[in-house]
Design a protein around this motif. Structure first.
Motif, short mmCIF file in Angstrom:
data_model
loop_
_atom_site.label_atom_id
_atom_site.label_comp_id
_atom_site.label_asym_id
_atom_site.label_seq_id
_atom_site.Cartn_x
_atom_site.Cartn_y
_atom_site.Cartn_z
N GLY A 64 0.78 -1.24 0.00
CA GLY A 64 0.00 0.00 0.00
C GLY A 64 0.81 1.29 0.00
N ALA A 65 2.13 1.20 -0.04
CA ALA A 65 2.93 2.43 -0.04
C ALA A 65 2.72 3.14 -1.38
N VAL A 66 2.83 4.47 -1.36
CA VAL A 66 2.65 5.24 -2.59
C VAL A 66 3.90 6.06 -2.85
N ILE A 67 4.52 5.85 -3.98
CA ILE A 67 5.76 6.54 -4.33
C ILE A 67 5.46 7.45 -5.53
N GLY A 68 5.66 8.76 -5.35
CA GLY A 68 5.25 9.73 -6.35
C GLY A 68 6.23 9.90 -7.49
N PRO A 69 5.89 10.81 -8.43
CA PRO A 69 6.73 11.02 -9.61
C PRO A 69 8.11 11.55 -9.24
N GLY A 70 9.12 11.11 -9.94
CA GLY A 70 10.47 11.65 -9.78
C GLY A 70 11.14 11.30 -8.47
N VAL A 71 10.53 10.44 -7.66
CA VAL A 71 11.13 10.09 -6.37
C VAL A 71 12.33 9.18 -6.59
N ARG A 72 13.36 9.33 -5.76
CA ARG A 72 14.55 8.48 -5.84
C ARG A 72 14.76 7.81 -4.49
#
Ligand code: GDD
Ligand code: GTP
Length: 433
Positions: free
Chosen positions: A322-330
């Motif tokens: 269920g984790a959410v990782i957004g755009p451009g995240v490193r």
């Protein structure tokens, strides 16, 4: 027939694992996508003829019920949690639940400390143990550096016969660089030794005229001090030295290290658990490729996690349910626990992001790795105390407890944030209470 026992201790243990062990029992903390002791369970179910796994600890039963049910369903093997009424020591629980362990007449049983991680050589240990006819206990042993060895059980071994001739638990001066990995295989006759120790303790308690003796303490037996130390040199204890990867899992920092190694082991056993890099040029994959983020090295992504296609993960990253990782995240060398959110263009390095935590946009969350010294052969992870001798925080990985909020555009460096904290600015080398 064989059995296995996993020792997991209880809520008073695992204090160095805080704040991560505040909302989940430490043995269930996920490493490479699986609760820590599920790796033990997987090693056990791969041993032919192993019929039952008993988990021993003093956590309330309710905290383990769901996990045990999940494991039984997944591996179709008997798994039970047995709760000690109080901390009985590393062998007190084995003795207390002796009937459960002996039922069905196993020829031997494994004992695994829950707070270690390894490429467990259980089948090899079994073969070795069977060859040593006189053996009551075979210890998995590994080489450590001279300085670090004293923090472990130290083994002196006869090079020809592999017999343990001398054993000292955490000596104050150097004894040997061969250390106890906290993984054993015991013959059923070991219960006679446990019984002898137990009876001596009880005698001492009843003979103690002062009346200050503690009935509960009289039931505590330590496998290392009360059993292995006296048995060493009697021809009944052997050690199998392995060069397999092994480490303790005491601190949160060691979880990052364990994560990396378990992910690496998936290459040979569970390729399906690793997020695959894209196969460029394969037309039929093109469509699917569009949905994927960039993967570098070994990465685990839970099927229910959402990772934006422009995020870049790896190496050595686990993203939980269920984790959410957004755009451009490193994200690199980190574990993101279930339900956490990391917003656009943020960076997470050498960190653990707690359950349900929230990291804003353009934020940097960074810790310092505490890996073993790569220039020293056999070096193990140091488990440094939180503070050094001048009272300053030792550099460590950055840890966000559960439900922490980190705002946008801040830097969080080498810090430990306790659960439910809402930060409003940048922090460096601090514990945020
Ligand atoms: N069920 C139960 N009951 N488990 C316990 C208890 C208890 O009372 N006390 C400890 N344990 C579990 C812990 O959860 C852990 O998994 C394991 O037993 C070892 O516990 P520690 O007492 O913390 O020992 P240690 O880790 O410092 O040292 C042991 O392991 C080293 C390797 O990691 C020793 O066996 C050393 O000799 C060894 O080198
Ligand atoms: P008592 O003095 O009779 O209690 O016994 P002991 O000191 O002989 O026994 P203990 O159970 O404490 O340890 C068993 C053996 O392990 C000792 O004889 C030493 O050889 C060794 N030993 C124990 N502690 C240490 C230590 O800190 N350093 C070293 N080098 N050896 C130790």
């Amino acid at each position: 027939m064989l059995k296995a026992v996993i020792l997991i201790g209880g809520p008073l243990k695992g204090t160095r694992f805080r704040p991560l062990s505040l909302d989940i029992p430490k043995p269930l903390f996920p490493v490479a996508g699986l609760p820590m002791i599920q790796h033990h369970i997987e090693a056990c179910v791969n041993v032919p003829n192993l019929k039952e796994i008993l988990i021993l600890g003093y956590y309330p039963t309710s905290e383990l019920t769901q996990f045990v049910a999940d494991m039984v369903q997944e591996y179709k093997v008997n798994i039970r949690y047995l709760q000690e009424f109080t901390a009985l020591g590393t062998a007190g629980g084995l003795y207390h639940f002796r009937d459960q362990i002996r039922s069905g007449n196993p020829e031997a049983f494994f004992v695994l400390n829950g707070d270690v991680c390894a490429d467990f050589p259980l089948v090899e240990m079994l073969r070795f143990h069977q060859e040593k006819k006189a053996s009551l206990v075979t210890i998995m042993a590994t080489e450590a550096t001279r300085q670090q060895s004293v923090h472990y059980g130290c083994i002196v071994q006869d090079r020809d016969t592999s017999e343990v001739t001398h054993y000292v638990e955490k000596p104050s001066t150097f004894v040997s660089t061969l250390i106890n990995c906290g993984v054993y295989i015991c013959s059923i006759e070991i219960f006679q030794t446990f019984a002898a120790v137990f009876n001596t303790r009880q005698q001492e308690y009843y003979n103690d005229a002062s009346g200050n003796g503690n009935r509960k303490e009289a039931a505590v037996i330590y496998l290392e001090i009360d059993v292995l130390m006296p048995l060493a040199g009697t021809g009944r204890v052997f050690a199998l030295q392995t060069s397999n990867w092994w480490s303790q899992l005491k601190t949160a920092g060691s979880a990052i290290y364990a994560n990396r190694h378990y992910l690496e082991l998936y290459h040979s056993r569970h390729m399906d658990r690793l997020a695959q890099e894209d196969f460029v040029g394969e037309k039929e994959k093109e469509k699917e490729k569009e949905k994927r983020c960039n993967i570098i090295g070994d990465v685990y992504i839970h099927p229910t996690a959402t990772v934006h296609t422009t995020a870049t993960l790896g190496p050595n990253v686990s993203i939980e349910a269920g984790a959410v990782i957004g755009p451009g995240v490193r994200i690199r060398e980190s574990i993101v626990l279930s339900g956490a959110t990391i917003l656009d263009h943020s960076l997470v390095l050498h960190s653990i992001v707690g359950r349900g935590s929230h990291v804003g946009q353009w934020t940097r969350v960074e810790g310092t790795p505490c890996d073993p010294n790569p220039n020293k052969p056999f070096a193990k992870m140091d488990n440094p105390p939180l503070f050094n001798s001048d009272g300053r925080l030792n550099p460590s990985i950055t840890i966000l407890g559960c439900s922490v909020k980190v705002p946008s555009e801040v830097i969080l460096l080498n810090s430990i944030v306790l659960p439910y904290k809402e930060l409003t600015r940048s922090f460096k080398n601090e514990i945020i209470l």
